[in-house]
Design an enzyme around this catalytic site. Structure first.
Site, PDB file in Angstrom:
ATOM      1  N   CYS A  88       0.832  -1.205   0.000  1.00 16.55           N
ATOM      2  CA  CYS A  88       0.000   0.000   0.000  1.00 16.55           C
ATOM      3  C   CYS A  88       0.875   1.267   0.000  1.00 16.55           C
ATOM      4  O   CYS A  88       1.397   1.647  -1.029  1.00 16.55           O
ATOM      5  CB  CYS A  88      -0.986  -0.029   1.163  1.00 16.55           C
ATOM      6  SG  CYS A  88      -2.354   1.146   0.977  1.00 16.55           S
ATOM      7  N   HIS A 192      -3.558  -4.608   0.583  1.00 17.57           N
ATOM      8  CA  HIS A 192      -3.031  -4.969   1.902  1.00 17.57           C
ATOM      9  C   HIS A 192      -2.770  -6.470   1.963  1.00 17.57           C
ATOM     10  O   HIS A 192      -3.618  -7.257   2.405  1.00 17.57           O
ATOM     11  CB  HIS A 192      -3.990  -4.520   3.005  1.00 17.57           C
ATOM     12  CG  HIS A 192      -3.888  -3.064   3.293  1.00 17.57           C
ATOM     13  ND1 HIS A 192      -3.053  -2.552   4.258  1.00 17.57           N
ATOM     14  CD2 HIS A 192      -4.482  -1.992   2.715  1.00 17.57           C
ATOM     15  CE1 HIS A 192      -3.149  -1.235   4.282  1.00 17.57           C
ATOM     16  NE2 HIS A 192      -4.007  -0.871   3.348  1.00 17.57           N
ATOM     17  N   GLU A 194      -1.075  -8.184   3.900  1.00 23.61           N
ATOM     18  CA  GLU A 194      -1.098  -8.774   5.241  1.00 23.61           C
ATOM     19  C   GLU A 194      -2.494  -9.213   5.664  1.00 23.61           C
ATOM     20  O   GLU A 194      -2.652 -10.001   6.607  1.00 23.61           O
ATOM     21  CB  GLU A 194      -0.509  -7.793   6.275  1.00 23.61           C
ATOM     22  CG  GLU A 194      -1.426  -6.677   6.729  1.00 23.61           C
ATOM     23  CD  GLU A 194      -1.485  -5.500   5.776  1.00 23.61           C
ATOM     24  OE1 GLU A 194      -2.046  -4.454   6.166  1.00 23.61           O
ATOM     25  OE2 GLU A 194      -0.974  -5.618   4.642  1.00 23.61           O
TER      26      GLU A 194
END
Length: 217
Positions: A88, A192, A194
């Site tokens: 990001c 994102h 993660e």
């Protein structure tokens, strides 16, 4: 090996690496000589002054201290051929480092809020399909030509930075991944990673880190 939130740390550890958190201090880039890889995670909007733009009314909190530290880390890591993963904000920093520019409020460009359905609500992520370039590192990491990814961003690449190659796109044309050809592993995604259920990007980073010359020390 990384800066950032707990989920990024957890994925780095799951990939078999030891996470090292770096504070945004002057000269922190000197730590690069002791690392095997670098992750730059999400965070506040990049200062528009870094790409010669005025602050847009929709641009959020700016952390110039963090901008300076992370740009210095990123520059040093790339110079050292250290594996790098940007997430990001990390993608946006890489683009700015390479003299690219950003759209500061993406809905003005796309005409929709699909990239930031949870804007203003931390922890609320949207979902979108992205097209991956054949033969790219991102396609290798995610195992195919398309992927469904978690998103939460109102900024994105405008002018692509020097030496960067776009390798994934949303349906509206937004650049979702950039890579540096010829680098051992320099991949940055607008989404994102993660928040995903699979860690192919982190595994790819870890494998590149194990192959890096730094591991011969």
């Amino acid at each position: 090996m990384t800066l950032g939130p707990q989920k990024v740390v957890d994925w780095v550890a799951t990939a078999g690496c030891t996470p090292v958190l770096l504070p945004p201090l002057p000269d922190i880039e000197q730590a690069i000589a002791r690392l095997d890889g670098l992750v730059l995670p999400g965070g506040p909007d990049v200062d528009p002054a870094l790409y010669s733009a005025e602050v847009h009314p929709k641009t959020g909190r700016i952390d110039r201290k963090r901008d300076a530290a992370e740009l210095a880390l990123l520059d040093a890591a790339l110079d050292a051929d250290l594996p790098v993963l940007g997430i990001c904000r990390g993608l946006q920093l890489l683009n700015v480092l390479r003299n690219g520019t950003l759209h500061q409020h993406l809905p003005e460009i796309t005409g929709h809020n699909g990239h930031s359905p949870g804007l203003g609500r931390p922890g609320v992520y949207g979902s979108q399909d992205v097209r991956l370039a054949a033969g790219s590192r991102i396609a290798e990491a995610l195992g195919g030509g398309t992927a469904t990814v978690p998103c939460h961003h109102n900024q994105a690449i405008d002018r692509l930075g020097t030496g960067l190659t776009a390798t994934a796109w949303a349906a509206d044309g937004t650049v979702e991944t950039v890579e540096i050809p010829g680098h051992p592993f320099a991949v940055a995604v607008q989404w994102h990673a993660e928040e995903s259920d699979e860690g192919g990007l982190f595994t790819g980073l870890a494998e590149a880190a194990r192959r890096a010359p730094a591991n011969s020390r």
